[in-house]
Design a protein around this motif. Structure first.
Motif, short mmCIF file in Angstrom:
data_model
loop_
_atom_site.label_atom_id
_atom_site.label_comp_id
_atom_site.label_asym_id
_atom_site.label_seq_id
_atom_site.Cartn_x
_atom_site.Cartn_y
_atom_site.Cartn_z
N ASP A 32 0.34 -1.35 0.26
CA ASP A 32 -0.24 0.19 -0.01
C ASP A 32 1.54 1.49 0.20
O ASP A 32 1.94 1.28 0.76
N VAL A 36 2.31 3.58 4.34
CA VAL A 36 3.22 2.00 4.47
C VAL A 36 4.25 3.52 3.76
O VAL A 36 5.40 3.01 4.17
N ASP A 46 -6.77 8.59 4.91
CA ASP A 46 -5.93 7.43 3.87
C ASP A 46 -3.98 8.04 3.65
O ASP A 46 -3.05 7.24 3.68
N SER A 83 -2.97 0.88 -4.20
CA SER A 83 -3.52 2.12 -2.98
C SER A 83 -4.64 2.62 -3.73
O SER A 83 -4.94 2.39 -5.29
N ARG A 119 -11.78 -0.14 -1.35
CA ARG A 119 -10.59 -0.79 -0.82
C ARG A 119 -10.35 -2.30 -1.47
O ARG A 119 -9.30 -2.55 -1.55
N LYS A 122 -9.08 -3.80 -3.91
CA LYS A 122 -7.22 -4.66 -4.46
C LYS A 122 -6.75 -5.47 -4.19
O LYS A 122 -6.34 -6.26 -4.46
N ASP A 136 -0.58 -3.15 4.84
CA ASP A 136 -1.00 -2.46 4.42
C ASP A 136 -1.34 -1.65 6.02
O ASP A 136 -0.96 -3.11 6.89
N ASP A 137 -1.57 -1.44 6.29
CA ASP A 137 -2.31 -0.54 7.67
C ASP A 137 -3.42 -0.26 8.08
O ASP A 137 -4.07 -0.05 8.53
N ARG A 138 -4.11 -0.59 7.32
CA ARG A 138 -5.07 -0.79 7.76
C ARG A 138 -5.96 -3.07 7.34
O ARG A 138 -6.13 -3.44 6.74
N VAL A 141 -8.82 -4.13 4.61
CA VAL A 141 -8.05 -4.16 2.74
C VAL A 141 -7.06 -5.25 3.50
O VAL A 141 -7.55 -6.12 2.17
N LEU A 142 -6.75 -5.52 4.73
CA LEU A 142 -6.38 -7.09 4.54
C LEU A 142 -7.03 -7.77 4.68
O LEU A 142 -7.17 -8.87 3.96
N ARG A 151 -0.42 -11.56 5.25
CA ARG A 151 -0.94 -10.53 5.24
C ARG A 151 -0.15 -9.56 6.20
O ARG A 151 -0.06 -10.17 7.32
#
Length: 190
Positions: A32, A36, A46, A83, A119, A122, A136-138, A141-142, A151
């Motif tokens: 991401d 990230v 975001d 992204s 999101r 992805k 990813d920082d979310r 999303v993962l 992940r």
């Protein structure tokens, strides 16, 4: 569910490389951008590209060196940026990457930059690219990335403070790019 400590995998979480239906998958890294690669202005945003000077947004500490080493070995040309961005943020992202010499510094080709509008979008991009590892920082999303074996929930160096709430067994929490690069190398060689 027990809270996972930052930088540690859960017991038994070490996995063999993902083997898709009838085929071996070559280790491929997806990353991401906001939170990230590019530092966030705040945890609820975001990216920090919404201000008047997006090119001045700092990079996350250690990202250039870590991605350059991961592109050299073990992922090679199999590193992609995926992204979520609308047209304005996508343009700011591209401008930021160029302004900071990202592609030359990391060895990631500019053609490996992919934008999605939602999101959850992805997931099909990662499946099409054969992504085996995603950062990813979310967590939300993962959660959509069922086809991705490894992940990583990236906390951007906020120390030992963990994420809000429990982390599922399929996610590995990590706080720095140096530690992440080590884990990625271990997961590919293991």
């Amino acid at each position: 569910m027990a809270r996972q400590r930052v930088g540690q995998q859960r017991p038994g979480q070490a996995r063999s490389p993902y083997r898709g239906p009838g085929r071996s998958r070559i280790p491929t890294l997806g990353v991401d951008v906001g939170g990230v690669i590019v530092a966030l202005a705040g945890r609820d945003e975001d990216t920090s590209f919404f201000g008047g000077r997006p090119l001045e947004t700092p990079a996350v500490a250690g990202v250039f060196d870590a991605l350059a080493s991961l592109t050299a070995e073990p992922f090679g040309t199999r590193v992609h940026l995926v992204s979520k961005a609308g047209p304005k943020v996508a343009a700011n992202t591209q401008a930021w990457l160029i302004h900071h010499g990202f592609f030359g510094r990391t060895g990631i080709p500019p053609t490996h930059l992919h934008f999605v509008r939602e999101r959850r979008d992805k997931a099909p991009v990662c499946e099409r690219l054969g992504v085996t590892h995603f950062v990813d920082d979310r967590l939300d999303v993962l959660a959509h990335l069922d086809s991705v074996e490894h992940r990583y929930l990236f906390l951007g160096g906020i120390g030992d403070q963990g994420p809000d709430g429990d982390v599922p067994d399929w996610a590995t929490v990590i706080a720095t790019w140096a530690a992440l690069a080590d884990l990625l190398r271990e997961s590919v060689s293991g």
